[in-house]
Design a protein around this motif. Structure first.
Motif, PDB file in Angstrom:
ATOM      1  N   PHE A   1       9.578   8.826   3.525  1.00 43.41           N
ATOM      2  CA  PHE A   1      10.911   8.383   3.928  1.00 43.41           C
ATOM      3  C   PHE A   1      11.677   8.010   2.671  1.00 43.41           C
ATOM      4  CE2 PHE A   1       8.319   4.657   3.617  1.00 43.41           C
ATOM      5  CZ  PHE A   1       9.133   3.583   3.286  1.00 43.41           C
ATOM      6  N   THR A   2      12.989   7.895   2.797  1.00 43.34           N
ATOM      7  CA  THR A   2      13.850   7.552   1.669  1.00 43.34           C
ATOM      8  C   THR A   2      14.610   6.278   1.981  1.00 43.34           C
ATOM      9  OG1 THR A   2      14.113   9.881   1.046  1.00 43.34           O
ATOM     10  CG2 THR A   2      15.782   8.351   0.232  1.00 43.34           C
ATOM     11  N   ILE A   3      14.701   5.388   0.995  1.00 36.96           N
ATOM     12  CA  ILE A   3      15.524   4.191   1.159  1.00 36.96           C
ATOM     13  C   ILE A   3      16.740   4.303   0.254  1.00 36.96           C
ATOM     14  CG2 ILE A   3      13.669   2.674   1.932  1.00 36.96           C
ATOM     15  CD1 ILE A   3      13.481   1.584  -0.921  1.00 36.96           C
ATOM     16  N   VAL A   4      17.857   3.768   0.728  1.00 39.82           N
ATOM     17  CA  VAL A   4      19.140   3.901   0.058  1.00 39.82           C
ATOM     18  C   VAL A   4      19.806   2.530  -0.021  1.00 39.82           C
ATOM     19  CG1 VAL A   4      21.379   5.074   0.060  1.00 39.82           C
ATOM     20  CG2 VAL A   4      19.382   6.208   1.053  1.00 39.82           C
ATOM     21  N   ALA A   5      20.329   2.192  -1.186  1.00 37.55           N
ATOM     22  CA  ALA A   5      21.102   0.962  -1.363  1.00 37.55           C
ATOM     23  C   ALA A   5      22.493   1.330  -1.850  1.00 37.55           C
ATOM     24  CB  ALA A   5      20.431   0.015  -2.357  1.00 37.55           C
ATOM     25  N   LEU A   6      23.512   0.730  -1.237  1.00 34.68           N
ATOM     26  CA  LEU A   6      24.887   1.014  -1.640  1.00 34.68           C
ATOM     27  C   LEU A   6      25.176   0.406  -2.995  1.00 34.68           C
ATOM     28  CD1 LEU A   6      26.820   0.473   1.705  1.00 34.68           C
ATOM     29  CD2 LEU A   6      25.775   2.553   0.807  1.00 34.68           C
ATOM     30  N   GLN A   7      26.022   1.082  -3.769  1.00 36.10           N
ATOM     31  CA  GLN A   7      26.366   0.623  -5.099  1.00 36.10           C
ATOM     32  C   GLN A   7      27.379  -0.511  -5.109  1.00 36.10           C
ATOM     33  OE1 GLN A   7      24.466   1.267  -7.535  1.00 36.10           O
ATOM     34  NE2 GLN A   7      25.122   3.096  -8.621  1.00 36.10           N
ATOM     35  N   ASP A   8      28.168  -0.633  -4.012  1.00 36.57           N
ATOM     36  CA  ASP A   8      29.226  -1.637  -4.027  1.00 36.57           C
ATOM     37  C   ASP A   8      28.744  -3.017  -3.613  1.00 36.57           C
ATOM     38  OD1 ASP A   8      30.788  -0.580  -0.868  1.00 36.57           O
ATOM     39  OD2 ASP A   8      28.815  -1.392  -1.331  1.00 36.57           O
ATOM     40  N   GLY A   9      27.445  -3.130  -3.235  1.00 41.59           N
ATOM     41  CA  GLY A   9      26.899  -4.433  -2.930  1.00 41.59           C
ATOM     42  C   GLY A   9      27.219  -4.954  -1.546  1.00 41.59           C
ATOM     43  N   THR A  10      27.831  -4.108  -0.683  1.00 43.83           N
ATOM     44  CA  THR A  10      28.186  -4.607   0.629  1.00 43.83           C
ATOM     45  C   THR A  10      27.005  -4.618   1.569  1.00 43.83           C
ATOM     46  OG1 THR A  10      28.796  -2.369   1.342  1.00 43.83           O
ATOM     47  CG2 THR A  10      30.541  -3.743   0.408  1.00 43.83           C
ATOM     48  N   GLY A  11      25.923  -3.865   1.238  1.00 42.13           N
ATOM     49  CA  GLY A  11      24.752  -3.812   2.106  1.00 42.13           C
ATOM     50  C   GLY A  11      24.965  -2.826   3.229  1.00 42.13           C
ATOM     51  N   PRO A  12      23.911  -2.562   3.997  1.00 45.98           N
ATOM     52  CA  PRO A  12      23.995  -1.559   5.038  1.00 45.98           C
ATOM     53  C   PRO A  12      24.751  -2.041   6.253  1.00 45.98           C
ATOM     54  CG  PRO A  12      21.835  -2.570   5.026  1.00 45.98           C
ATOM     55  CD  PRO A  12      22.576  -3.142   3.872  1.00 45.98           C
ATOM     56  N   ALA A  13      25.410  -1.123   6.908  1.00 45.34           N
ATOM     57  CA  ALA A  13      26.042  -1.420   8.199  1.00 45.34           C
ATOM     58  C   ALA A  13      25.105  -0.990   9.301  1.00 45.34           C
ATOM     59  CB  ALA A  13      27.367  -0.672   8.299  1.00 45.34           C
TER      60      ALA A  13
ATOM     61  N   GLY B   1       0.776  -1.233   0.000  1.00 40.92           N
ATOM     62  CA  GLY B   1       0.000   0.000   0.000  1.00 40.92           C
ATOM     63  C   GLY B   1       0.803   1.276   0.000  1.00 40.92           C
ATOM     64  N   GLY B   2       2.134   1.195  -0.066  1.00 43.56           N
ATOM     65  CA  GLY B   2       2.948   2.386  -0.169  1.00 43.56           C
ATOM     66  C   GLY B   2       3.003   2.882  -1.604  1.00 43.56           C
ATOM     67  N   ARG B   3       3.717   3.969  -1.827  1.00 43.69           N
ATOM     68  CA  ARG B   3       3.864   4.501  -3.179  1.00 43.69           C
ATOM     69  C   ARG B   3       5.210   5.212  -3.311  1.00 43.69           C
ATOM     70  NH1 ARG B   3       2.605  10.065  -2.962  1.00 43.69           N
ATOM     71  NH2 ARG B   3       1.579  10.654  -0.998  1.00 43.69           N
ATOM     72  N   THR B   4       5.673   5.342  -4.547  1.00 38.99           N
ATOM     73  CA  THR B   4       6.899   6.085  -4.805  1.00 38.99           C
ATOM     74  C   THR B   4       6.556   7.559  -4.975  1.00 38.99           C
ATOM     75  OG1 THR B   4       6.747   5.753  -7.202  1.00 38.99           O
ATOM     76  CG2 THR B   4       7.964   4.097  -5.931  1.00 38.99           C
ATOM     77  N   VAL B   5       7.440   8.430  -4.510  1.00 41.03           N
ATOM     78  CA  VAL B   5       7.209   9.878  -4.651  1.00 41.03           C
ATOM     79  C   VAL B   5       8.390  10.573  -5.320  1.00 41.03           C
ATOM     80  CG1 VAL B   5       5.600  10.023  -2.720  1.00 41.03           C
ATOM     81  CG2 VAL B   5       8.031  10.323  -2.301  1.00 41.03           C
ATOM     82  N   SER B   6       9.355   9.800  -5.802  1.00 44.76           N
ATOM     83  CA  SER B   6      10.468  10.374  -6.556  1.00 44.76           C
ATOM     84  C   SER B   6      11.006   9.290  -7.483  1.00 44.76           C
ATOM     85  CB  SER B   6      11.590  10.849  -5.613  1.00 44.76           C
ATOM     86  OG  SER B   6      12.413   9.761  -5.197  1.00 44.76           O
ATOM     87  N   PRO B   7      11.730   9.680  -8.518  1.00 44.33           N
ATOM     88  CA  PRO B   7      12.451   8.677  -9.298  1.00 44.33           C
ATOM     89  C   PRO B   7      13.647   8.162  -8.506  1.00 44.33           C
ATOM     90  CG  PRO B   7      13.018  10.873 -10.060  1.00 44.33           C
ATOM     91  CD  PRO B   7      11.923  11.050  -9.036  1.00 44.33           C
ATOM     92  N   VAL B   8      14.283   7.128  -9.006  1.00 42.82           N
ATOM     93  CA  VAL B   8      15.506   6.620  -8.398  1.00 42.82           C
ATOM     94  C   VAL B   8      16.645   7.581  -8.718  1.00 42.82           C
ATOM     95  CG1 VAL B   8      17.196   4.750  -8.370  1.00 42.82           C
ATOM     96  CG2 VAL B   8      14.754   4.220  -8.524  1.00 42.82           C
ATOM     97  N   HIS B   9      17.371   8.024  -7.678  1.00 43.94           N
ATOM     98  CA  HIS B   9      18.536   8.881  -7.854  1.00 43.94           C
ATOM     99  C   HIS B   9      19.788   8.030  -7.665  1.00 43.94           C
ATOM    100  CE1 HIS B   9      16.172  12.600  -7.840  1.00 43.94           C
ATOM    101  NE2 HIS B   9      15.446  12.039  -6.878  1.00 43.94           N
ATOM    102  N   THR B  10      20.714   8.141  -8.606  1.00 47.29           N
ATOM    103  CA  THR B  10      21.920   7.320  -8.590  1.00 47.29           C
ATOM    104  C   THR B  10      23.160   8.194  -8.448  1.00 47.29           C
ATOM    105  OG1 THR B  10      20.862   5.655 -10.009  1.00 47.29           O
ATOM    106  CG2 THR B  10      23.261   5.595  -9.849  1.00 47.29           C
ATOM    107  N   THR B  11      24.061   7.811  -7.541  1.00 47.98           N
ATOM    108  CA  THR B  11      25.365   8.451  -7.405  1.00 47.98           C
ATOM    109  C   THR B  11      26.432   7.377  -7.572  1.00 47.98           C
ATOM    110  OG1 THR B  11      25.630   8.114  -5.016  1.00 47.98           O
ATOM    111  CG2 THR B  11      24.331  10.036  -5.725  1.00 47.98           C
ATOM    112  N   SER B  12      27.678   7.764  -7.427  1.00 49.72           N
ATOM    113  CA  SER B  12      28.766   6.791  -7.570  1.00 49.72           C
ATOM    114  C   SER B  12      28.780   5.773  -6.434  1.00 49.72           C
ATOM    115  CB  SER B  12      30.109   7.518  -7.621  1.00 49.72           C
ATOM    116  OG  SER B  12      30.312   8.261  -6.422  1.00 49.72           O
TER     117      SER B  12
END
Length: 252
Positions: free
Chosen positions: A236-248, A210-221
């Protein structure tokens, strides 16, 4: 702050992998845990207090009444409180540009701070019209950059204001927000960022529940992020690391 604590726990538990435990603030509150670390608090009192469903940063203060007086003296708004809650007193306020924040006088969960930066579990960012003016306001209201032991340090780094307490970053303040913008992502507001190991999976789960997106995906290095709204409209905003290590593990 949400209108339905159990529904919020089901949503955020599925989207962000949180578990929950009760607090000494009463049945209407819970602490969200990830890997045994406290990362957020959820209170099911939005309807009772007449406030919108929202993620709001709360800053610890020594005296809620003094802080409330400082808010009013600087032309800002006290919205709720200070009110007694369990082991302390809480209040909601809006800064001169309208960004909502809270403050808390009382017991603080050990090791509960926010650590912005790659790999952190929770990050706080104020996007406001004038970062310097906002830093002055919050510094005076919350007693940042004072000379007493334990006070926060404020520095200016690459056009951002960074607030640290010891080695931990408490928040980042960025300028450029548009005060009258219809998009809440552009107006002055405190943004809360939560890390996830898989951005697409988290978005899919949020939409299914039942949630929804309110922005496009923003990509950085270093990361990819997207802003979401929960079923009650909490942003709220969710963030995924680009290097694949996952969150600490971090706390906020």
């Amino acid at each position: 702050m949400t209108g339905d604590l159990e529904a919020a726990q089901r949503f955020y538990g599925a989207v962000l992998g949180w578990t929950f435990r009760p607090t000494r603030l009463g049945e209407g509150f819970s602490v969200a845990m990830r890997d045994g670390v406290p990362v957020a608090g959820i209170g099911g009192l939005a309807r009772r207090l007449g406030v919108p469903v929202a993620w709001t940063p709360y800053f610890a203060v020594d005296d809620a009444d003094v802080t409330a007086a400082r808010v009013r003296e600087r032309g800002a708004t006290m919205a709720v409180g200070p009110l007694a809650f369990g082991t302390g007193r809480a209040a909601l306020a809006a800064d001169p540009d309208g960004a909502v924040f809270g403050f808390w006088q009382g017991e603080v969960i050990p090791d509960w701070t926010a650590r912005p930066g790659p790999g952190a579990a929770v990050r706080l960012e104020l996007r406001t019209r004038d970062a310097f003016a906002a830093a002055v306001f919050y510094g005076e209201v919350l007693d940042w950059a004072c000379e007493r032991p334990g006070c926060c340090d404020v520095s200016y780094e690459q056009d951002h204001v960074v607030i640290r307490r010891g080695p931990d970053t408490v928040a980042v303040i960025s300028g450029g927000a548009v005060e009258e913008a219809p998009d809440p992502q552009v107006r002055p507001r405190w943004h809360v960022h939560f890390d996830v190991p898989d951005l697409e999976a988290a978005v899919e789960t949020a939409l299914r529940l039942g949630g929804r997106t309110v922005s496009p995906v923003h990509t950085t290095s270093t990361s990819r992020r997207i802003a979401l709204a929960d079923p009650d409209g909490g942003l709220f905003t969710i963030v995924a690391l680009q290097d694949g290590t996952g969150p600490a593990s971090g706390v906020g």
